[in-house]
Scaffold this motif. Structure first.
Motif, mmCIF file in Angstrom:
data_model
loop_
_atom_site.group_PDB
_atom_site.id
_atom_site.type_symbol
_atom_site.label_atom_id
_atom_site.label_comp_id
_atom_site.label_asym_id
_atom_site.label_seq_id
_atom_site.Cartn_x
_atom_site.Cartn_y
_atom_site.Cartn_z
ATOM 1 N N ASP A 238 0.817 -1.208 0.000
ATOM 2 C CA ASP A 238 0.000 0.000 0.000
ATOM 3 C C ASP A 238 0.854 1.262 0.000
ATOM 4 O O ASP A 238 0.460 2.294 -0.536
ATOM 5 N N THR A 239 2.045 1.197 0.594
ATOM 6 C CA THR A 239 2.914 2.366 0.611
ATOM 7 C C THR A 239 3.379 2.711 -0.793
ATOM 8 O O THR A 239 3.624 3.864 -1.117
ATOM 9 N N GLY A 246 -0.368 14.295 0.146
ATOM 10 C CA GLY A 246 -0.678 15.657 0.542
ATOM 11 C C GLY A 246 -0.987 15.749 2.021
ATOM 12 O O GLY A 246 -0.626 14.876 2.806
ATOM 13 N N ARG A 247 -1.647 16.840 2.402
ATOM 14 C CA ARG A 247 -2.033 17.064 3.794
ATOM 15 C C ARG A 247 -3.543 17.116 3.889
ATOM 16 O O ARG A 247 -4.217 17.622 2.995
ATOM 17 N N ARG A 255 -11.456 16.272 17.885
ATOM 18 C CA ARG A 255 -10.243 17.042 17.675
ATOM 19 C C ARG A 255 -9.891 17.050 16.196
ATOM 20 O O ARG A 255 -10.132 16.085 15.484
ATOM 21 N N VAL A 256 -9.286 18.141 15.743
ATOM 22 C CA VAL A 256 -8.849 18.247 14.359
ATOM 23 C C VAL A 256 -7.388 17.822 14.283
ATOM 24 O O VAL A 256 -6.514 18.424 14.906
ATOM 25 N N LEU A 257 -7.133 16.760 13.534
ATOM 26 C CA LEU A 257 -5.780 16.242 13.364
ATOM 27 C C LEU A 257 -5.352 16.443 11.917
ATOM 28 O O LEU A 257 -6.130 16.216 11.000
ATOM 29 N N GLU A 258 -4.106 16.836 11.714
ATOM 30 C CA GLU A 258 -3.587 17.018 10.363
ATOM 31 C C GLU A 258 -2.625 15.890 10.035
ATOM 32 O O GLU A 258 -1.677 15.617 10.774
ATOM 33 N N TYR A 259 -2.872 15.219 8.929
ATOM 34 C CA TYR A 259 -2.023 14.120 8.472
ATOM 35 C C TYR A 259 -1.300 14.543 7.206
ATOM 36 O O TYR A 259 -1.851 15.237 6.357
ATOM 37 N N ILE A 262 1.777 10.217 6.653
ATOM 38 C CA ILE A 262 1.115 8.935 6.932
ATOM 39 C C ILE A 262 -0.350 8.958 6.516
ATOM 40 O O ILE A 262 -1.153 8.152 6.992
ATOM 41 N N LEU A 263 -0.696 9.864 5.608
ATOM 42 C CA LEU A 263 -2.088 9.979 5.177
ATOM 43 C C LEU A 263 -2.597 8.687 4.564
ATOM 44 O O LEU A 263 -3.775 8.359 4.665
ATOM 45 N N TYR A 264 -1.706 7.931 3.922
ATOM 46 C CA TYR A 264 -2.127 6.689 3.284
ATOM 47 C C TYR A 264 -2.574 5.650 4.302
ATOM 48 O O TYR A 264 -3.219 4.651 3.933
ATOM 49 N N LEU A 265 -2.255 5.860 5.586
ATOM 50 C CA LEU A 265 -2.677 4.927 6.631
ATOM 51 C C LEU A 265 -4.073 5.236 7.166
ATOM 52 O O LEU A 265 -4.636 4.438 7.905
ATOM 53 N N VAL A 266 -4.615 6.405 6.812
ATOM 54 C CA VAL A 266 -5.917 6.828 7.339
ATOM 55 C C VAL A 266 -7.022 6.218 6.481
ATOM 56 O O VAL A 266 -7.047 6.401 5.263
#
Length: 429
Positions: A238-239, A246-247, A255-259, A262-266
């Protein structure tokens, strides 16, 4: 005067290929973008400084540039048509500035452009029609326009653009119109209406569906279970498939979290705060890779699917403020990664599921607003349950065998007593 300390030296390097000056903020660094004279530059990174000027004309002479990063400054003014001179650009990041007005149509000349980030600017007014030039850029994979103060209607060309992009974020604007589908799609906090498009179900790589705080209505598509990227276990491959996307800001547990890296893990589906109705589609239980499922603040009816426990990797499950009926499926105790649950304000009934993670969900607010729901919230007691909790065998309670032995003992004592007392009474008479 400040530029004299360093720019003459830099400009003597006529063959310089890369110039990185992020987060300098040194006394020698001017507040306006310095003049750079050489044209061999491929990479220019002046991000995270305090530049306050407009983009100067000399910048458009750097026609060999492949990467331009001006993010996180205080740059103002319009983006000039001269931007189209930078035909070699592959990466353009202008986010976190104060650019205004529209985007020049000459951006369509950037035929090598792969990533374009204009987030957190002040592009109020009509902007998306000029962005239609992006639809011809076949290498473009990432567009970020979130928090850009865009007030516009989604144009028809967006339906073509989404077939090319891997990532699009236009959340936190004042957009309206009909919807489109994408592999990664964030349309949070806009004014979209209509039903969730069936085309979403055909996106084999979709792993983030972020539609909260809009005006969607109708049913959640039953084909949502066809999202193949959310149906298989995560692998190292998957990586390679996703890489850097991107972000993105994702709301988790309020809570607002910014990725970013590691966005591909979300893996998330958030359709909260819309006007969705109908039953939860059973197919959603096949999305075993989901980490977040938020369907709260809608008008969903019917039962929670019996196989919700199939979502073994889900960490956040919020079904609150709907009209769901029936019991909490016992299969949900199999979701051992679950750490945030909210089922409040529905019409759920019967008993609260027990076992595994549910033993830790002792906050009554998780279940409040369900008048007919009962069960043990704490190991030492039950809520709204007239029957005392049964104590299992081996923990001080009595099973059927122990009760039978005690009864037999009592009977034998009674027979023995009357045997002795009866003999004594007969002899006396």
């Amino acid at each position: 005067m400040a530029t004299s300390y360093w720019l003459p030296t830099v400009n003597m390097l006529t063959s310089l290929v890369e110039l990185h000056l992020p987060s300098c903020r040194l006394p020698m660094l001017p507040l306006t973008l310095p003049s750079i004279n050489f044209t061999s530059l491929l990479v220019l990174d002046l991000s995270k400084n305090k530049f306050t000027s407009t983009i100067p004309p000399w910048l458009f002479n750097l026609t060999e540039l492949e990467m331009l990063d001006l993010t996180d400054n205080n740059l103002t003014g319009k983006l000039l048509d001269s931007l189209g001179y930078l035909k070699s650009l592959r990466y353009l990041d202008l986010s976190y500035n104060s650019f205004q007005d529209s985007i020049p149509k000459s951006i369509g000349n950037l035929t090598s452009l792969e990533e374009f980030d204009l987030a957190w600017n002040q592009m109020s007014g009509i902007i998306l029609e000029s962005l239609g030039e992006l639809s011809s850029l076949t290498d473009l994979t990432t567009v970020a326009l979130n928090n850009a103060r865009i007030s516009d209607t989604i144009p028809d060309w967006f339906l073509q653009l989404d077939l090319q992009l891997d990532y699009l974020d236009i959340s936190y604007n004042q957009l309206s119109g009909t919807l489109l589908s994408l592999k990664i799609l964030s349309l949070r906090s806009n004014s979209f209406t209509g039903s969730t498009p069936l085309q979403l179900c055909g996106l084999s790589a979709l792993h983030i569906l972020d539609f909260p705080h809009n005006n969607l209505f109708g049913n959640i598509p039953h084909c949502i279970g066809n999202l193949s990227s959310l149906k298989s276990e995560f692998t190292n491959n998957d990586t390679e498939v996703y890489g850097h996307e991107g972000r993105l800001e994702v709301v988790s547990k309020g809570r607002v979290l910014e990725y970013d890296s590691i966005l591909y893990l979300v893996n998330s589906i958030d359709l909260s705060d819309n006007n969705l109705s109908g039953e939860m589609p059973v197919g959603i239980t096949s999305l075993i890779k989901l980490g977040t499922l938020n369907l709260s603040m809608n008008h969903l009816t019917g039962n929670i699917p019996a196989n919700m426990g199939n979502l073994g990797l889900v960490e956040i499950l919020d079904l609150s403020m709907n009209k769901l009926l029936g019991s909490i499926p016992q299969s949900m105790v199999s979701a051992t990664f679950l750490n945030h649950l909210n089922l409040s304000y529905n019409n759920l009934s019967w008993k609260i599921a027990t076992g595994n993670q549910f033993q830790t969900f002792v906050d009554p607010s998780i279940y409040e607003g369900n008048a007919s729901l009962s069960g043990c919230l704490l190991p030492i007691g039950c809520q709204d349950n007239k029957e005392a909790p049964q104590i299992p065998s081996g923990d001080g309670g009595e099973d059927d065998d122990s009760k039978l032995e005690k009864l037999q003992f009592i009977i034998s004592m009674v027979i023995g007593f009357w045997g002795v007392f009866g003999t004594f009474a007969v002899k006396r008479f």
